[in-house]
Write an enzyme that holds these catalytic residues in place. Structure first.
Site, short mmCIF file in Angstrom:
data_model
loop_
_atom_site.label_atom_id
_atom_site.label_comp_id
_atom_site.label_asym_id
_atom_site.label_seq_id
_atom_site.Cartn_x
_atom_site.Cartn_y
_atom_site.Cartn_z
N GLY A 38 14.52 56.40 70.05
CA GLY A 38 14.35 57.65 69.33
C GLY A 38 15.05 58.80 70.03
N CYS A 39 15.28 59.87 69.29
CA CYS A 39 15.99 61.02 69.85
C CYS A 39 15.17 61.70 70.94
CB CYS A 39 16.36 62.01 68.75
SG CYS A 39 15.00 62.49 67.66
N TYR A 40 13.90 61.93 70.71
CA TYR A 40 13.04 62.52 71.74
C TYR A 40 12.93 61.62 72.97
CZ TYR A 40 11.10 66.35 68.81
OH TYR A 40 10.91 67.47 68.05
#
Length: 336
Positions: free
Chosen positions: A155-157
């Site tokens: 995921g980006c986070y």
């Protein structure tokens, strides 16, 4: 020439994938698909109401389908830019046919069926593929990615959170009695193209959400093997993630120790840029495939700053980077 298909191509990450793959010298992009009920079906990806920046670059149609049998004999690589439950359902079909799958959803990131029940709202049915999936944090799982058939792109986070912390954990520099606190702000593109009141640009100011309940928190904990406090925020800007991570270091750890640890793991990693002075900002990474990392240390209090484009290093660029690793190309091919 390897043949690739993008499923879920009309979204922001799907369009970025199409751009990168279209200019890749060893990839032939044979089809862009969307769900069979998508209103984007039949349109060109470069349509004025979709991604007009691709006009004259990629004018391929978006094929609305759930039947991939007509493509399966021609496909080597599948990119899933789809909802988590959709990736869960269709990844095994391509895998059983011998394709290499890069899944940008969360459907295979954590090898725990309970994780999906608790955080994604569905019961995972494919433990066989969960066991085989390789987490695609490219700078850290290079050797495993080279051998994998199913790569679960982070995921980006979690990418923005893990990249600055992992070297310090590996070098045993953190005081584990204090959990790292990750406050990360994402642009509204992280919510996807589907418009809602909550992600309307005119309605967003700056707010935290998912306190202690966000699905990326257990993903971060699992792959860091370190408890953290993670608080995501939505900001009134289009693209990018700015993560501010506060932690405590062990006694006698110096700023040079922090810098040495970051450089030890990232000096030869082309998509990580470590700042020796000053701090990175979003304008340094938006529309680029980098993660930039800086820090400040006072006494035993360490603040790490990590920035990335959520659609690129946080999604499409990392997927292409993993593909390049998997098939023996330069990591940055078509990305820079």
């Amino acid at each position: 020439m390897l043949k690739a298909i993008i499923i879920g191509a009309s979204g922001y990450a799907g369009a970025k994938l199409a751009y990168y793959l279209n200019k890749h010298p060893h990839i032939e992009l044979i089809a862009l698909t969307v769900s069979e009920n998508s209103k984007d079906g039949g349109k060109l990806i470069s349509d004025n109401n979709l991604h007009p920046q691709l006009k004259g670059v990629i004018d391929l149609p978006l094929i609305a389908t759930s039947d991939y049998s007509s493509y399966i004999n021609d496909v080597d690589i599948v990119f899933l830019a789809t909802e988590h439950s959709v990736s869960h359902d269709i990844a095994p079909y391509f895998l059983e046919q011998g394709c290499t799958v890069f899944d940008l959803s969360g459907a295979y990131r954590v090898n725990s069926p309970e994780f999906y029940t608790d955080y994604y709202g569905f019961t995972h049915q494919h433990q066989k593929w969960l066991n085989k999936a390789v987490y695609g944090l490219a700078e850290w799982n290079y050797e495993k990615i080279k051998q994998a058939q199913l790569i679960a792109v982070p995921g980006c986070y979690p990418t923005a959170a893990q990249l600055p912390l992992k070297p310090l954990i590996e070098e045993n520099l953190l005081d584990n009695t204090q959990w790292p606190v990750i406050n990360a702000v994402s642009g509204v593109s992280g919510a996807g193209r589907k418009s809602t009141h909550n992600n309307s640009f005119c309605e967003v100011s700056l707010h935290a959400y998912g306190l202690f309940t966000h699905r990326h928190q257990p993903e971060i904990v699992k792959h860091l093997e370190q408890q953290v406090i993670f608080t995501p925020h939505l900001g009134c800007f289009k693209q990018g993630i700015h993560a501010t991570i506060t932690c405590r270091v062990k006694e006698d750890v110096t700023a040079q120790d922090i810098l040495n640890a970051l450089n030890k793991y990232y000096k030869d990693k082309p998509l990580i840029r470590v700042y020796e002075k000053d701090l990175p900002s979003l304008k340094a990474v938006v529309n680029l495939p980098y993660c930039d990392i800086g820090f400040a240390l006072k006494d035993r209090h360490l603040i790490l700053i990590s920035v990335e484009d959520n659609l690129l290093k946080g999604a499409a660029a990392q997927a292409v980077q993993c593909m390049n690793i998997r098939f023996g190309y330069e990591q940055t091919l078509s990305l820079l």
